[in-house]
Design an enzyme around this catalytic site. Structure first.
Site, PDB file in Angstrom:
ATOM      1  N   ASN A   1      10.922  -0.819  -8.648  1.00 62.91           N
ATOM      2  CA  ASN A   1      11.632  -0.577  -9.909  1.00 62.91           C
ATOM      3  C   ASN A   1      12.918  -1.405  -9.939  1.00 62.91           C
ATOM      4  O   ASN A   1      13.174  -2.203  -9.040  1.00 62.91           O
ATOM      5  CB  ASN A   1      11.929   0.910 -10.067  1.00 62.91           C
ATOM      6  CG  ASN A   1      12.781   1.447  -8.915  1.00 62.91           C
ATOM      7  OD1 ASN A   1      13.453   0.675  -8.225  1.00 62.91           O
ATOM      8  ND2 ASN A   1      12.740   2.743  -8.708  1.00 62.91           N
TER       9      ASN A   1
ATOM     10  N   SER B   1       5.620  -6.893 -15.507  1.00 62.22           N
ATOM     11  CA  SER B   1       4.362  -7.629 -15.409  1.00 62.22           C
ATOM     12  C   SER B   1       3.944  -8.178 -16.783  1.00 62.22           C
ATOM     13  O   SER B   1       4.318  -7.634 -17.818  1.00 62.22           O
ATOM     14  CB  SER B   1       3.295  -6.698 -14.846  1.00 62.22           C
ATOM     15  OG  SER B   1       2.178  -7.431 -14.442  1.00 62.22           O
TER      16      SER B   1
ATOM     17  N   GLU C   1      28.444 -44.211   4.137  1.00 66.96           N
ATOM     18  CA  GLU C   1      28.808 -42.844   3.749  1.00 66.96           C
ATOM     19  C   GLU C   1      30.123 -42.409   4.400  1.00 66.96           C
ATOM     20  O   GLU C   1      30.558 -41.264   4.215  1.00 66.96           O
ATOM     21  CB  GLU C   1      27.678 -41.857   4.096  1.00 66.96           C
ATOM     22  CG  GLU C   1      26.488 -41.954   3.161  1.00 66.96           C
ATOM     23  CD  GLU C   1      25.513 -40.778   3.282  1.00 66.96           C
ATOM     24  OE1 GLU C   1      25.700 -39.932   4.187  1.00 66.96           O
ATOM     25  OE2 GLU C   1      24.583 -40.697   2.459  1.00 66.96           O
TER      26      GLU C   1
ATOM     27  N   HIS D   1       0.582  -0.794 -17.221  1.00 69.70           N
ATOM     28  CA  HIS D   1       1.474  -0.899 -16.052  1.00 69.70           C
ATOM     29  C   HIS D   1       2.820  -0.230 -16.315  1.00 69.70           C
ATOM     30  O   HIS D   1       3.349   0.477 -15.459  1.00 69.70           O
ATOM     31  CB  HIS D   1       1.707  -2.360 -15.677  1.00 69.70           C
ATOM     32  CG  HIS D   1       0.702  -2.872 -14.698  1.00 69.70           C
ATOM     33  ND1 HIS D   1       0.522  -2.302 -13.467  1.00 69.70           N
ATOM     34  CD2 HIS D   1      -0.168  -3.913 -14.762  1.00 69.70           C
ATOM     35  CE1 HIS D   1      -0.427  -2.960 -12.812  1.00 69.70           C
ATOM     36  NE2 HIS D   1      -0.871  -3.929 -13.576  1.00 69.70           N
TER      37      HIS D   1
ATOM     38  N   TYR E   1       7.639  -3.834   1.037  1.00 64.23           N
ATOM     39  CA  TYR E   1       8.033  -2.657   0.287  1.00 64.23           C
ATOM     40  C   TYR E   1       6.897  -2.248  -0.653  1.00 64.23           C
ATOM     41  O   TYR E   1       6.426  -3.066  -1.452  1.00 64.23           O
ATOM     42  CB  TYR E   1       9.306  -2.914  -0.531  1.00 64.23           C
ATOM     43  CG  TYR E   1       9.755  -1.624  -1.190  1.00 64.23           C
ATOM     44  CD1 TYR E   1      10.492  -0.707  -0.469  1.00 64.23           C
ATOM     45  CD2 TYR E   1       9.370  -1.306  -2.491  1.00 64.23           C
ATOM     46  CE1 TYR E   1      10.861   0.510  -1.033  1.00 64.23           C
ATOM     47  CE2 TYR E   1       9.724  -0.089  -3.056  1.00 64.23           C
ATOM     48  CZ  TYR E   1      10.472   0.810  -2.319  1.00 64.23           C
ATOM     49  OH  TYR E   1      10.826   2.009  -2.866  1.00 64.23           O
TER      50      TYR E   1
ATOM     51  N   HIS F   1      28.311 -40.413  13.049  1.00 69.50           N
ATOM     52  CA  HIS F   1      26.864 -40.545  12.871  1.00 69.50           C
ATOM     53  C   HIS F   1      26.405 -41.930  13.332  1.00 69.50           C
ATOM     54  O   HIS F   1      25.360 -42.083  13.954  1.00 69.50           O
ATOM     55  CB  HIS F   1      26.475 -40.343  11.406  1.00 69.50           C
ATOM     56  CG  HIS F   1      26.453 -38.916  10.974  1.00 69.50           C
ATOM     57  ND1 HIS F   1      27.583 -38.139  10.903  1.00 69.50           N
ATOM     58  CD2 HIS F   1      25.424 -38.101  10.600  1.00 69.50           C
ATOM     59  CE1 HIS F   1      27.247 -36.916  10.495  1.00 69.50           C
ATOM     60  NE2 HIS F   1      25.957 -36.866  10.303  1.00 69.50           N
TER      61      HIS F   1
ATOM     62  N   GLU G   1       2.756 -14.778 -16.165  1.00 65.12           N
ATOM     63  CA  GLU G   1       2.366 -14.370 -14.813  1.00 65.12           C
ATOM     64  C   GLU G   1       0.839 -14.447 -14.673  1.00 65.12           C
ATOM     65  O   GLU G   1       0.317 -15.101 -13.788  1.00 65.12           O
ATOM     66  CB  GLU G   1       2.845 -12.927 -14.565  1.00 65.12           C
ATOM     67  CG  GLU G   1       2.494 -12.393 -13.192  1.00 65.12           C
ATOM     68  CD  GLU G   1       2.728 -10.886 -13.090  1.00 65.12           C
ATOM     69  OE1 GLU G   1       2.915 -10.224 -14.142  1.00 65.12           O
ATOM     70  OE2 GLU G   1       2.706 -10.368 -11.964  1.00 65.12           O
ATOM     71  N   HIS G   2       0.128 -13.769 -15.570  1.00 60.70           N
ATOM     72  CA  HIS G   2      -1.338 -13.838 -15.607  1.00 60.70           C
ATOM     73  C   HIS G   2      -1.756 -14.552 -16.880  1.00 60.70           C
ATOM     74  O   HIS G   2      -1.220 -14.282 -17.949  1.00 60.70           O
ATOM     75  CB  HIS G   2      -1.953 -12.438 -15.649  1.00 60.70           C
ATOM     76  CG  HIS G   2      -1.537 -11.545 -14.527  1.00 60.70           C
ATOM     77  ND1 HIS G   2      -0.520 -10.626 -14.643  1.00 60.70           N
ATOM     78  CD2 HIS G   2      -2.011 -11.425 -13.253  1.00 60.70           C
ATOM     79  CE1 HIS G   2      -0.387  -9.972 -13.495  1.00 60.70           C
ATOM     80  NE2 HIS G   2      -1.274 -10.436 -12.639  1.00 60.70           N
TER      81      HIS G   2
ATOM     82  N   GLN H   1      -3.034  -4.532 -18.797  1.00 61.66           N
ATOM     83  CA  GLN H   1      -1.663  -4.942 -18.548  1.00 61.66           C
ATOM     84  C   GLN H   1      -0.677  -3.930 -19.122  1.00 61.66           C
ATOM     85  O   GLN H   1       0.314  -3.560 -18.490  1.00 61.66           O
ATOM     86  CB  GLN H   1      -1.420  -6.315 -19.191  1.00 61.66           C
ATOM     87  CG  GLN H   1      -0.101  -6.928 -18.819  1.00 61.66           C
ATOM     88  CD  GLN H   1       0.025  -7.073 -17.329  1.00 61.66           C
ATOM     89  OE1 GLN H   1      -0.949  -7.379 -16.632  1.00 61.66           O
ATOM     90  NE2 GLN H   1       1.201  -6.806 -16.808  1.00 61.66           N
TER      91      GLN H   1
ATOM     92  N   GLN I   1      17.811   2.346  -0.274  1.00 60.98           N
ATOM     93  CA  GLN I   1      18.088   2.603   1.151  1.00 60.98           C
ATOM     94  C   GLN I   1      17.058   1.915   2.051  1.00 60.98           C
ATOM     95  O   GLN I   1      17.392   1.496   3.165  1.00 60.98           O
ATOM     96  CB  GLN I   1      18.207   4.106   1.443  1.00 60.98           C
ATOM     97  CG  GLN I   1      16.963   4.951   1.187  1.00 60.98           C
ATOM     98  CD  GLN I   1      16.849   5.442  -0.261  1.00 60.98           C
ATOM     99  OE1 GLN I   1      17.436   4.859  -1.180  1.00 60.98           O
ATOM    100  NE2 GLN I   1      16.085   6.490  -0.471  1.00 60.98           N
TER     101      GLN I   1
ATOM    102  N   ASP J   1      -6.333  -8.449  -9.457  1.00 62.27           N
ATOM    103  CA  ASP J   1      -5.423  -7.384  -9.042  1.00 62.27           C
ATOM    104  C   ASP J   1      -5.916  -6.700  -7.778  1.00 62.27           C
ATOM    105  O   ASP J   1      -5.129  -6.163  -7.005  1.00 62.27           O
ATOM    106  CB  ASP J   1      -5.302  -6.321 -10.147  1.00 62.27           C
ATOM    107  CG  ASP J   1      -4.453  -6.804 -11.308  1.00 62.27           C
ATOM    108  OD1 ASP J   1      -3.682  -7.762 -11.118  1.00 62.27           O
ATOM    109  OD2 ASP J   1      -4.559  -6.224 -12.410  1.00 62.27           O
TER     110      ASP J   1
END
Lengths: 434, 434
Positions: free
Chosen positions: B209, B233, B410, B258, B124, B415, B322-323, B255, B186, B356
């Site tokens: 988003n 981010s 068990e 973003h 995506y 088994h 994250e970074h 950063q 969708q 990046d």
């Protein structure tokens, strides 16, 4: 059993359909208990332990003396068996260690990847009729090899407030750092949020009933990772004339005894094998202690005849079984071309039980078709890959222009500036922009 | 900016708190659209494309001639930049290939692990103001190296029904097999269920988003895997006196641009650096085209002074950025002891922009503290580890007894029987049980 002969391709999705489970009711229960555990901590955990497990505890940390006593209770031959299993699991999972990967992608641009352990992991071990100490081995052994600092184990107490000694023995043997007598939704909630007694963990592993499954799914929306989504256990056997029907039947039954919702499928290119396996199943089923459970799973099971190996393979890849046994002359064909399966067992002398307990492979595997996208639990499940980079002045000169162009094309000027500033500093130019 | 001096340990969770997002309203929208796409397929997808993207399409497959035209539109220096980035990403991700791991855990018990590609993956790529063609590289390159058969890309069309040419160029360059002009909920629903035009996929990757994020989360409950949960981010910079304040400021701003919810943190052991970086940020901010966005993120950002490297490290590990950029004399200390971070950038000439776009590491990374348990996207994200075992008669003799003992303990008799039958066959004994 449902016998199906050469199903048409358009019917496959119906033939291979797994029972769908709807969880909306359970979801509300899960959310309610999570909220209470988050707000009230230990008090809520104790309340639900009393409600669901029928025991009033004042403390759910298992003390060392309880572990020591348990260990003394276990027969020495069982201890040796568990130790052999542990040793094999250790060998196989240790071999999965990877080393640091380092590449100079452009002169002056060093990039590397290292794996570091998830610091705090939580293992959930179901209680109930079967004490699944084998799952303790399957989760704690790789956690230890990975170097996880905290390995927390939660398992529900029985009505006397005890934990099965074999679970305690296995946990101690494998280096579990803390054992708690709590189960169900409240255990998952406690590991998610932390309470006065229980520190929160970063990832939760282990099987469970539908309440635990939904609780783990919910936890994964709240910042905790989970091993994988879980569904009823599955076995698909492919057998041709070279298979031994009584062995195949015993494998299918070992799957069927797990639960009434277990998925059991035979795919064969031999009508004789199909009929012989069916007869053997009924014969062996009679003497099983868990006959009542296995019978239900067997009633829903499927014996599918297909004309040739190619169609068999396609069907199996479409299904993506958790466990896949191959008993076929043409075994290499299946081995080389199987795309979707959790764990694969090859030949007449490789029962699924071997992988469930002692061969060394992991038995925590993707069900419900998730083998199409998920790995079973392995060493990497307890690690995360982190990337590193160090760029020299020469390096940023070599790739700087490309970064500037790309950042600009994406409309991200500050990304560009971060490079421009550095390039300017190197070339000692002044820019008006900054 | 919020300046914080030597926060006490008990205040850390407040200082490091990320904004929580509540999604319950969005959830209902997501579920509604998923249901409609499942029932009505393409028709529903077209309806929501008209509604959300403002364009009535009759077909959302991007035809080859549209791709060819787009490729001709792109400036050649940008094409070269993208090609360099692709080459570096390819080198770094190719180096992550692992080989088959094979161990004879006990004599006669062969176990191995092989990684096989996820056959069908969906990427995506968000539309909107910034055409994130760099994300196409980050996802399609490793998918191709992994050997995924179908690499489907969904991205929303603009109001004219077009896709940004750079996205089409990158997709073509990296071997994407099919491009669809659909976005938002969708698109995720279509890749989850499949429609007349779109084949369902097994795993969905990529940013988006909050609608896309919730849609991916919902998809993961319906049998599709996702790369990771996503949040805003984040960048955390550790800087001591050896850092160059204008560089640090430019990284923090890259950063901040973003999104308004971007997380920007400076941790420093130098009050001079703290003040200098602050001044530089205000100076550089003035000339940014996305100033309005960056300003909001900067207002929420934190500049944290701590007394020493040890406390800095603890704080950073607690946050799990994250970074993570390290500009420090003592960089090895941080490198060796950082436990939780997605991607780490070392030294004054290693801006986050490099990772990046073009250094070779992946930019799809765990946010929201998920670096404590998740890896960023890497080659393994497109593969699954499968285990295999083949046991000889000698092998089952060696481990059979242990399996029998454990299965019995068990309470799983079937088994045990699966092993007993085989052992009996080998020793030619007859058993009354079966």
């Amino acid at each position: 059993m449902n016998k199906i002969y050469n199903p048409k391709f358009e019917d496959w999705s119906e033939v291979l359909k797994r029972p769908t489970q709807t969880f909306s009711e359970v979801e509300e229960t899960v959310k309610g208990i999570f909220k209470e555990v988050q707000q009230k901590g230990d008090q809520a955990v104790l309340k639900y332990t009393s409600l669901f497990d029928g025991i009033n505890l004042t403390n759910f940390v298992v003390p060392q003396n309880e572990i020591d006593t348990a260990i003394n209770e276990i027969a020495s031959d069982l201890k040796s068996a568990i130790s052999l299993a542990k040793s094999n699991i250790e060998k196989f999972h240790t071999s999965q260690r990877t080393t640091k990967i380092e590449v100079e992608t452009t002169k002056g641009v060093m990039c590397w990847q290292e794996k570091r352990s998830i610091q705090r992991v939580g293992l959930y071990i179901p209680g109930g009729s079967a004490p699944l100490f084998s799952t303790v081995l399957m989760l704690a052994v790789p956690a230890k090899i990975a170097g996880c600092k905290e390995i927390v184990l939660c398992t529900p107490p029985d009505k006397k407030g005890s934990i099965n000694p074999t679970i305690l023995f296995a946990a101690q043997l494998c280096g579990v750092t803390k054992i708690y007598k709590i189960g169900g939704i409240q255990a998952i909630a406690a590991m998610t949020f932390g309470t006065e007694s229980i520190e929160k963990v970063y990832k939760i592993f282990g099987p469970g009933n539908q309440f635990v499954t939904i609780a783990k799914q919910y936890a994964s929306q709240l910042g905790v990772a989970i091993d994988m989504p879980a569904g009823p256990s599955e076995l698909l056997v492919f057998a041709d004339e070279s298979a031994i029907p009584s062995f195949v039947a015993s494998d299918l039954l070992s799957q069927a005894e797990h639960g009434k919702d277990s998925q059991v499928i035979l795919v064969t290119t031999s009508k004789n094998v199909l009929n012989d396996v069916e007869q053997e199943i009924y014969k062996q089923l009679e003497v099983l202690p868990r006959k009542e459970i296995a019978q239900v799973a067997i009633n829903n099971s499927k014996l599918i005849f297909v004309d040739n190996d190619e169609n068999a393979l396609k069907l199996i890849n479409e299904y993506g079984p958790e466990h896949f046994i191959i008993c076929a002359k043409n075994e290499d064909y299946f081995l080389n071309n199987i795309e979707n399966a959790g764990s694969i067992f090859i030949g007449n002398y490789t029962p699924e039980s071997a992988g469930d307990y002692a061969s060394g492979t992991n038995h925590t595997l993707p069900t419900n078709g998730y083998s199409k996208s998920y790995s079973g639990v392995n060493l990497d499940s307890f690690l995360k890959a982190m990337t590193f980079q160090k760029i020299s002045k020469e390096g940023i000169i070599n790739i700087g222009k490309s970064i500037e162009l790309m950042a600009e094309a994406e409309g991200l000027q500050a990304h560009k500036n971060a490079v421009t500033l550095r390039l300017n500093k190197i070339t000692n130019k002044q820019t008006n922009k900054i």
